[in-house]
Design a protein around this motif. Structure first.
Motif, PDB file in Angstrom:
ATOM      1  N   GLU A   1      45.053  32.814  49.796  1.00 46.10           N
ATOM      2  CA  GLU A   1      43.787  33.426  49.368  1.00 46.10           C
ATOM      3  C   GLU A   1      43.158  32.746  48.149  1.00 46.10           C
ATOM      4  O   GLU A   1      41.989  32.945  47.850  1.00 46.10           O
ATOM      5  CB  GLU A   1      43.933  34.931  49.107  1.00 46.10           C
ATOM      6  CG  GLU A   1      44.845  35.289  47.965  1.00 46.10           C
ATOM      7  CD  GLU A   1      46.270  35.602  48.388  1.00 46.10           C
ATOM      8  OE1 GLU A   1      46.979  36.215  47.583  1.00 46.10           O
ATOM      9  OE2 GLU A   1      46.668  35.244  49.514  1.00 46.10           O
ATOM     10  N   ASN A   2      43.928  31.902  47.446  1.00 47.14           N
ATOM     11  CA  ASN A   2      43.394  31.219  46.273  1.00 47.14           C
ATOM     12  C   ASN A   2      43.098  29.728  46.510  1.00 47.14           C
ATOM     13  O   ASN A   2      42.555  29.065  45.628  1.00 47.14           O
ATOM     14  CB  ASN A   2      44.368  31.350  45.102  1.00 47.14           C
ATOM     15  CG  ASN A   2      44.516  32.779  44.649  1.00 47.14           C
ATOM     16  OD1 ASN A   2      43.599  33.575  44.753  1.00 47.14           O
ATOM     17  ND2 ASN A   2      45.688  33.117  44.156  1.00 47.14           N
ATOM     18  N   LEU A   3      43.443  29.227  47.679  1.00 46.23           N
ATOM     19  CA  LEU A   3      43.288  27.797  47.937  1.00 46.23           C
ATOM     20  C   LEU A   3      41.841  27.325  47.860  1.00 46.23           C
ATOM     21  O   LEU A   3      41.577  26.208  47.426  1.00 46.23           O
ATOM     22  CB  LEU A   3      43.874  27.430  49.303  1.00 46.23           C
ATOM     23  CG  LEU A   3      45.393  27.491  49.406  1.00 46.23           C
ATOM     24  CD1 LEU A   3      45.837  27.171  50.830  1.00 46.23           C
ATOM     25  CD2 LEU A   3      46.045  26.529  48.418  1.00 46.23           C
ATOM     26  N   SER A   4      40.905  28.152  48.256  1.00 43.10           N
ATOM     27  CA  SER A   4      39.499  27.718  48.277  1.00 43.10           C
ATOM     28  C   SER A   4      38.765  28.030  46.975  1.00 43.10           C
ATOM     29  O   SER A   4      37.610  27.669  46.814  1.00 43.10           O
ATOM     30  CB  SER A   4      38.763  28.364  49.450  1.00 43.10           C
ATOM     31  OG  SER A   4      38.756  29.769  49.301  1.00 43.10           O
ATOM     32  N   LYS A   5      39.432  28.661  46.028  1.00 42.07           N
ATOM     33  CA  LYS A   5      38.795  28.951  44.746  1.00 42.07           C
ATOM     34  C   LYS A   5      38.647  27.648  43.949  1.00 42.07           C
ATOM     35  O   LYS A   5      39.572  26.846  43.898  1.00 42.07           O
ATOM     36  CB  LYS A   5      39.599  29.976  43.952  1.00 42.07           C
ATOM     37  CG  LYS A   5      39.583  31.355  44.591  1.00 42.07           C
ATOM     38  CD  LYS A   5      40.330  32.361  43.763  1.00 42.07           C
ATOM     39  CE  LYS A   5      40.260  33.711  44.440  1.00 42.07           C
ATOM     40  NZ  LYS A   5      41.051  34.710  43.726  1.00 42.07           N
ATOM     41  N   PRO A   6      37.489  27.451  43.308  1.00 43.19           N
ATOM     42  CA  PRO A   6      37.247  26.194  42.616  1.00 43.19           C
ATOM     43  C   PRO A   6      37.978  26.050  41.286  1.00 43.19           C
ATOM     44  O   PRO A   6      37.997  24.974  40.702  1.00 43.19           O
ATOM     45  CB  PRO A   6      35.731  26.194  42.394  1.00 43.19           C
ATOM     46  CG  PRO A   6      35.362  27.637  42.357  1.00 43.19           C
ATOM     47  CD  PRO A   6      36.318  28.329  43.295  1.00 43.19           C
ATOM     48  N   SER A   7      38.578  27.092  40.777  1.00 43.48           N
ATOM     49  CA  SER A   7      39.296  26.994  39.501  1.00 43.48           C
ATOM     50  C   SER A   7      40.650  27.675  39.633  1.00 43.48           C
ATOM     51  O   SER A   7      40.984  28.210  40.681  1.00 43.48           O
ATOM     52  CB  SER A   7      38.477  27.643  38.371  1.00 43.48           C
ATOM     53  OG  SER A   7      38.366  29.030  38.599  1.00 43.48           O
ATOM     54  N   GLY A   8      41.419  27.633  38.533  1.00 46.61           N
ATOM     55  CA  GLY A   8      42.699  28.318  38.533  1.00 46.61           C
ATOM     56  C   GLY A   8      43.910  27.418  38.653  1.00 46.61           C
ATOM     57  O   GLY A   8      45.029  27.901  38.810  1.00 46.61           O
ATOM     58  N   ARG A   9      43.688  26.102  38.574  1.00 52.19           N
ATOM     59  CA  ARG A   9      44.810  25.183  38.735  1.00 52.19           C
ATOM     60  C   ARG A   9      45.229  24.487  37.440  1.00 52.19           C
ATOM     61  O   ARG A   9      46.216  23.770  37.402  1.00 52.19           O
ATOM     62  CB  ARG A   9      44.449  24.125  39.777  1.00 52.19           C
ATOM     63  CG  ARG A   9      44.362  24.723  41.157  1.00 52.19           C
ATOM     64  CD  ARG A   9      43.656  23.817  42.132  1.00 52.19           C
ATOM     65  NE  ARG A   9      43.524  24.442  43.427  1.00 52.19           N
ATOM     66  CZ  ARG A   9      42.635  25.372  43.727  1.00 52.19           C
ATOM     67  NH1 ARG A   9      41.783  25.787  42.842  1.00 52.19           N
ATOM     68  NH2 ARG A   9      42.583  25.906  44.927  1.00 52.19           N
ATOM     69  N   GLY A  10      44.483  24.678  36.365  1.00 47.59           N
ATOM     70  CA  GLY A  10      44.732  23.963  35.122  1.00 47.59           C
ATOM     71  C   GLY A  10      46.115  24.187  34.546  1.00 47.59           C
ATOM     72  O   GLY A  10      46.822  23.229  34.218  1.00 47.59           O
TER      73      GLY A  10
ATOM     74  N   ILE B   1      41.840  21.318  27.132  1.00 51.38           N
ATOM     75  CA  ILE B   1      40.573  21.366  26.406  1.00 51.38           C
ATOM     76  C   ILE B   1      39.486  22.010  27.267  1.00 51.38           C
ATOM     77  O   ILE B   1      38.716  22.861  26.785  1.00 51.38           O
ATOM     78  CB  ILE B   1      40.164  19.952  25.935  1.00 51.38           C
ATOM     79  CG1 ILE B   1      41.130  19.474  24.839  1.00 51.38           C
ATOM     80  CG2 ILE B   1      38.721  19.949  25.424  1.00 51.38           C
ATOM     81  CD1 ILE B   1      40.936  18.028  24.425  1.00 51.38           C
ATOM     82  N   THR B   2      39.425  21.652  28.537  1.00 52.16           N
ATOM     83  CA  THR B   2      38.446  22.264  29.441  1.00 52.16           C
ATOM     84  C   THR B   2      38.657  23.764  29.517  1.00 52.16           C
ATOM     85  O   THR B   2      37.693  24.543  29.434  1.00 52.16           O
ATOM     86  CB  THR B   2      38.547  21.634  30.847  1.00 52.16           C
ATOM     87  OG1 THR B   2      38.238  20.246  30.743  1.00 52.16           O
ATOM     88  CG2 THR B   2      37.600  22.303  31.815  1.00 52.16           C
ATOM     89  N   ASN B   3      39.909  24.191  29.674  1.00 52.56           N
ATOM     90  CA  ASN B   3      40.194  25.631  29.735  1.00 52.56           C
ATOM     91  C   ASN B   3      39.791  26.337  28.445  1.00 52.56           C
ATOM     92  O   ASN B   3      39.283  27.458  28.485  1.00 52.56           O
ATOM     93  CB  ASN B   3      41.672  25.876  30.017  1.00 52.56           C
ATOM     94  CG  ASN B   3      42.038  25.620  31.450  1.00 52.56           C
ATOM     95  OD1 ASN B   3      41.184  25.415  32.306  1.00 52.56           O
ATOM     96  ND2 ASN B   3      43.333  25.596  31.725  1.00 52.56           N
TER      97      ASN B   3
END
Length: 142
Positions: free
Chosen positions: A105-114, A55-57
């Protein structure tokens, strides 16, 4: 997995606005039905997390944060499975082209795990061809 057959026969449909109370109430209704069917706490946690992410996505990515659009949620709970589909009004995306959130390179990104979380916690995650509808299925282990 992208699939055409994401409809849930015999499901209940709800169109949600971006109102936290209504979203929480719907999730609680689904979890209460699953609890009644004997799903345990670990399963309920997984189902809640996946629905919240979907739902958030839908609101954040599918609608670009716009508050004037609704998200359709279909759900059905049976003794063997919980099925939930979330559909937004956006153009969709290709879930197979999402960057891997576990690479350095994506570990510190705040999104992208949903999507990764949905896939980790649910038995099956299927997107329609355009990528604006996801069907989540949690099957009780045999």
């Amino acid at each position: 997995m992208i699939g055409q057959d994401t409809a849930i026969p015999g499901s209940t449909r709800v169109d949600l606005t971006r109102e936290r109370g209504a979203i929480d109430a719907l999730i609680e209704d689904i979890l209460a039905a699953a609890r009644t069917q004997g799903f345990e706490d670990g399963a309920l946690f997984a189902i809640r997390l996946a629905i919240e992410e979907a739902i958030t996505n839908a609101f954040e990515h599918g609608h670009g944060g716009r508050n004037d659009r609704t998200v359709r949620v279909e759900h059905r709970v049976s003794p063997r499975a919980v099925d939930v589909a979330v559909e937004d009004q956006g153009p969709g995306f290709d879930p197979d082209k999402l960057p891997d959130p576990t690479v350095e390179e994506n570990l510190s990104k705040p999104s992208g795990r949903g999507v990764m979380l949905m896939r980790a916690y649910m038995t099956e995650v299927r997107f329609n061809k355009s990528g604006n509808r996801v069907r989540l299925t949690y099957r009780r282990p045999e």
